[in-house]
Design an enzyme around this catalytic site. Structure first.
Site, PDB file in Angstrom:
ATOM      1  N   GLU A 127     -66.778 -23.511 -74.120  1.00 50.11           N
ATOM      2  CA  GLU A 127     -67.098 -22.218 -73.535  1.00 50.11           C
ATOM      3  C   GLU A 127     -68.582 -22.206 -73.188  1.00 50.11           C
ATOM      4  OE1 GLU A 127     -66.312 -18.736 -75.932  1.00 50.11           O
ATOM      5  OE2 GLU A 127     -66.619 -17.408 -74.226  1.00 50.11           O
ATOM      6  N   ALA A 268     -70.154 -19.608 -83.620  1.00 47.55           N
ATOM      7  CA  ALA A 268     -68.873 -20.265 -83.839  1.00 47.55           C
ATOM      8  C   ALA A 268     -68.043 -20.141 -82.574  1.00 47.55           C
ATOM      9  CB  ALA A 268     -68.134 -19.626 -85.009  1.00 47.55           C
ATOM     10  N   ASN A 271     -61.850 -22.060 -80.326  1.00 40.28           N
ATOM     11  CA  ASN A 271     -60.896 -23.000 -79.732  1.00 40.28           C
ATOM     12  C   ASN A 271     -59.531 -22.883 -80.406  1.00 40.28           C
ATOM     13  OD1 ASN A 271     -63.326 -24.239 -78.571  1.00 40.28           O
ATOM     14  ND2 ASN A 271     -63.642 -24.940 -80.677  1.00 40.28           N
ATOM     15  N   GLU A 304     -63.687 -15.130 -85.280  1.00 35.32           N
ATOM     16  CA  GLU A 304     -63.058 -16.271 -84.573  1.00 35.32           C
ATOM     17  C   GLU A 304     -61.554 -16.259 -84.779  1.00 35.32           C
ATOM     18  OE1 GLU A 304     -65.045 -17.502 -82.529  1.00 35.32           O
ATOM     19  OE2 GLU A 304     -66.845 -16.728 -83.512  1.00 35.32           O
ATOM     20  N   HIS A 307     -59.940 -13.770 -82.512  1.00 39.67           N
ATOM     21  CA  HIS A 307     -59.872 -14.245 -81.117  1.00 39.67           C
ATOM     22  C   HIS A 307     -58.537 -14.940 -80.820  1.00 39.67           C
ATOM     23  CE1 HIS A 307     -63.507 -13.461 -78.938  1.00 39.67           C
ATOM     24  NE2 HIS A 307     -64.321 -14.180 -79.694  1.00 39.67           N
ATOM     25  N   GLU A 326     -64.747 -10.291 -76.058  1.00 40.09           N
ATOM     26  CA  GLU A 326     -65.837 -10.206 -77.046  1.00 40.09           C
ATOM     27  C   GLU A 326     -66.045  -8.794 -77.585  1.00 40.09           C
ATOM     28  OE1 GLU A 326     -66.690 -12.655 -78.491  1.00 40.09           O
ATOM     29  OE2 GLU A 326     -66.336 -14.334 -77.118  1.00 40.09           O
TER      30      GLU A 326
END
Ligand code: ZN
Length: 893
Positions: A127, A268, A271, A304, A307, A326
């Site tokens: 990213e 962080a 993925n 994370e 996400h 975000e």
């Protein structure tokens, strides 16, 4: 690296769907630090909904070795940094195979974007646009492919081979090499790809979620760090449980991995199934990490993990929509941290901290040259837009929706959002629409178009509130008016502003709030929703003239101008039932005194009412120590600076130092009481209650030390040094160290040497050792001189982002009085290190570049010196586009 000419401006309005889809990619890596070979076999299809055109693939800093279409060679060209295959525009509809071979050089990749080397092996960061530094691809988030990844590497050097998804095959090869093959069943954008090949060890845990599914959780770290992973694992398990309980979002993976790496540009990265973390947000033991570190780890692990749904299952159509994932995910991690904190008062402390960051960092950003909407309209370098505005203001926008539709309504909205968009790449509009559609009767649904101005308009709105009590009718009328951002970013249309209000009697009672056309309910808080430029609200049955408690809980990200005077603020500080406003009243009392002293000629002289209010607060029998600590922490120099124009950093510093020293002296006995009364015994636990006690005790110790140095009294300096030696956890040890350093005690040097000696093998603690020195209150230029020496310390390097930030970032962005010098030496240091860093890592350099964003507000001589220095940097021809964009914006101001 593209360094000639000016990089183009990318516009949101230019968005066009891709001309091709990449449905799957089969990647094979022959990993070698000097030259890694990549075979990338893609199944591609023309997007028949757009006009036929050549295939244009992104690629950066990589070397192409061959291109085959359906197994046959094809002609291609390079244009504007892209690989163009003209023949593909005539492809019939339906899939074809495109095979690309290329090489890259991980060992030379100091930008830490793409495939790079860190101490223990190979890592990736994709990213936002790092995948194109690995292979040629449609490196944009709306192109989603299924990935199969085979890695081959030396087995002794890189025993662990990881990628997204599930391990499907592994084995040995000739010449001491081995391989592993991974398959990720979820189609994903390239920015969520990850690969790790390194010498690592893992803590692992099997869990069974509520729905009865089994999952493997793993945390990979370098050998020797395994004992530092317990808190991260606990945080991960708590995150899994929380997301299922609060939002019914289940873990969709058999295997969820976190890998910690020392060299990492940000905090962080989410993925899919293989999160890669800065070690700072994984590693913790009581001996090496502070309470704040523990809190941050929990928040970032949560962030994370969350996400995985908000970002990965539903991703962004383009990078202008970054806040879609975000802002929402920050909101979710804030809610998670609050729920984990438990008690109402601990939740309030979290909220106060979140808002403090927003107002210190995001408000300044929004008033400066980098001001942009939560959904930006244009950028040169997307990496410059991972900002407080996109993240933290974006989270406030989501929070306002939550406020307008209620907790249940928001959960319904989330459910509808996933029903509609799971597996897709969508926009901020899509999200807002889903929340509104799930709550058709809500104020959000009614005002949606207008509400979305929070996404499109930059700048912080200003809200002016004035109240009037009418004794004969026992009514209180509140007038509220909003005006657009005060930073001249064009005229603003009115926002939808949720505005929570309470009324406090001067004797401390929380009065019932009843609007004139409503039934009496006994409620002591009312949510007003301001939609017009101004509104008037009349409260009835108000039995005495109240002090209004406005914008409770910081219900909207605005600047509030309420005309409350000292006496009103003292009432709120003593009695407000809203902890956010109670603390805010204390900050306002301090702020007005700081501004008066920094702008006038009389030195700051604290008045008895202020001192007594602080004493009462400190000694309060019922308040939470963590809350007291936040009230007794005076507004930061940069926050004070934002309230003034022009800004003289030295005068602000002098005023603030005088304020703290006077509080240290006047409350000396109280601080000694606080120190003794808040000792925590027993085994270390990072829970909010123990952490709050430690925070208050450490603040007390810092105040006592400061006073002791002023009085040349060695006793407490000696005790503090003893504490440094005998502390059983890092929070207390660092508390003692910074008390000595920040008071400029004569024991400081010995303390620093001892601390360094003890922790020199703990990189994260060494970072703290640097930053503690770099953020000490400036005194006769000593701190700046120390920083210059530290640049030559054998442990210092600009190559590691954490280390660079711990010294150069801490000085330039975190210590205004040491940085803004009348001889301009701070700016010279900034420019020299910035240019050096830009050659190594443009993303980190561009963040450092932003330390001079607010130069235009400075008083002379700082202003002129800063402009000169900025111009010197801008005159360089080989700046990265990242730094170029920041300094160009700054100078255009
Ligand atoms: Zn994020």
């Amino acid at each position: 690296m593209m360094r000639e000419g000016t990089a183009p401006l990318i516009r949101r309005s230019d968005y066009a769907a891709p001309a091709f889809w990449i449905r799957s990619t089969d990647l094979t890596f022959d990993l070698d630090p000097a030259k890694t070979m990549v075979i990338n076999t893609m199944q591609v299809e023309r997007n028949t909904e757009v006009q036929a055109q050549p295939l244009r693939l992104h690629g950066e800093d990589i070397t192409l070795t061959r291109v085959l279409v359906n197994g046959a060679s094809v002609s291609f060209r390079h244009e504007d940094g892209m690989l163009v295959i003209d023949a593909l525009q005539d492809m019939p509809a339906g899939p074809f195979t495109l095979e690309i071979r290329n090489t890259c050089a991980p060992a030379k990749n100091t930008m830490l974007s793409g495939l790079y080397i860190s101490a223990s092996g190979f890592f990736t960061q994709c990213e936002a646009e790092g995948f194109r530094r690995i292979t040629y691809f449609l490196d944009r988030p709306d192109v989603m492919a299924v990935y199969t990844v085979t890695m081959r590497a030396n087995k002794a050097a890189y025993p662990v081979l990881l990628s997204n998804g599930n391990l499907v095959d592994q084995g040995d090869l000739d010449n001491g090499r081995h391989y592993a093959k991974w398959h990720d069943p979820f189609p994903k954008p390239s920015y969520l790809f990850a690969l790790v090949a390194a010498d690592l060890v893992a803590r692992q845990q099997n869990i069974r979620t509520r729905s009865g599914k089994d999952h493997l959780l793993q945390i990979y770290v370098k050998r020797g760090d395994l004992d530092k992973t317990e808190h991260a694992m606990n945080s991960l398990i708590a995150s899994v449980v929380w997301d299922e309980a609060r939002f019914k979002l289940r873990l969709d993976l058999e295997r969820f991995m976190i890998v910690a790496v020392e060299d990492f540009n940000s905090g962080a990265m989410e993925n899919k199934g293989l999160n890669i973390f800065n070690t700072k947000y994984v590693l913790a033991t009581p001996a090496t990490a502070t309470d704040d570190n523990y809190t941050d780890i929990e928040a970032v692990v949560g962030h994370e993990y969350f996400h995985n749904w908000t970002g990965n299952r539903i991703t962004c159509r383009d990078w202008f929509q970054l806040s879609l994932k975000e802002g929402l995910t920050v909101f979710r991690d804030q809610e998670f941290s609050m729920d984990m904190a438990g008690a109402e008062t601990s939740r309030a402390v979290r909220r106060i901290e979140d808002v403090r960051r927003l107002r210190e960092v995001q408000f300044a950003e929004d008033a400066g040259p980098m001001s942009h909407p939560v959904r930006p309209d244009s950028y040169v370098e997307i990496n410059n837009f991972y900002t407080a505005t996109v993240y933290d203001k974006g989270a406030e926008v989501v929070r306002m929706m939550h406020t307008l539709v209620g907790r249940e309504g928001f959960a319904r909205g989330m459910t509808l959002y996933f029903e509609r968009f799971d597996g897709q790449a969508v926009t901020c509009d899509d999200f807002a629409q889903a929340i509104a559609d799930a709550n058709p009767e809500s104020a959000l649904a009614r005002t949606l178009l207008q509400f979305k101005r929070w996404y499109s308009q930059a700048g912080t709105p200003r809200v002016t509130a004035r109240g009037r009590y009418d004794a004969p009718t026992r009514t209180y009328t509140l007038g509220i008016e909003q005006t657009g951002a005060p930073n001249g970013h064009g005229a603003k249309e009115p926002y939808v502003i949720p505005f929570a209000v309470g009324l406090i009697a001067r004797d401390g009672r929380a009065l019932p709030v009843q609007l004139e056309d409503a039934q009496a309910s006994g409620a002591t808080e009312q949510l007003l929703v301001l939609e017009e430029a101004r509104g008037f609200y009349t409260f009835v049955n108000v039995d005495t003239e109240p002090v209004p408690s406005l914008l409770r809980g910081f219900s909207a990200p605005v600047i509030l101008v309420d005309g409350l005077v000292n006496a009103d603020l003292l009432v709120l500080l003593q009695h407000d039932t809203d902890p956010y406003n109670r603390r805010e009243a204390g900050q306002r009392l301090a702020l007005s005194r700081l501004i008066a002293a920094a702008s006038g000629d009389a030195p700051l002289e604290l008045d008895a009412p202020f001192i007594e209010a602080m004493r009462t607060l400190l000694r309060h029998p019922a308040l939470d120590p963590a809350f007291k600590d936040l009230v007794l922490r005076m507004p930061s120099e940069s926050y004070v600076a934002e309230q003034m124009s022009p800004v003289d950093p030295q005068r602000i510093h002098a005023a603030r130092e005088a304020m703290i020293s006077q509080l240290a002296r006047a409350l000396r006995a109280d601080w000694e009481w606080a120190w003794t009364a808040h000792q925590v015994s027993g085994a270390y636990s990072p829970d909010p209650v123990s952490a709050g006690k430690r925070a208050l005790a450490n603040r007390a110790l810092a105040m006592i030390c400061r006073d002791a140095v002023a009085l040349r009294d060695p006793v407490w300096q000696g005790r503090t040094y003893q504490r440094l030696k005998s502390a059983t956890n890092m929070t207390d040890r660092l508390g003692a160290l910074s008390a000595l350093i920040h008071a400029h005690s004569e024991a400081a040097d010995a303390a620093l040497a001892r601390f360094h000696d003890q922790f020199r093998h703990e990189a994260l603690v060494v970072d703290t050792w640097f930053s503690t020195q770099a953020t000490a209150p400036e005194l006769d230029g000593r701190v700046f001189a120390r920083c210059k020496e530290l640049l030559k310390h054998p442990d210092f390097t600009l190559k590691n982002p954490n280390r660079a930030r711990s010294l150069v970032g801490a000085l330039c962005a975190g210590n205004p009085a040491a940085f803004h010098r009348s001889d301009g030496a701070g700016y010279v240091l900034w420019a020299d290190r910035l240019l050096e860093l830009d050659q190594i890592n443009p993303q980190i350099a561009a963040r450092l570049a932003r330390s001079l964003d607010r130069w235009g507000q400075l008083a002379e001589p700082y202003r002129g010196l800063a402009r000169e220095t900025l111009s010197r940097v801008a005159a360089k021809t080989d700046l990265s586009p990242n730094v170029r964009e920041v300094v160009t914006n700054a100078l255009a101001n």
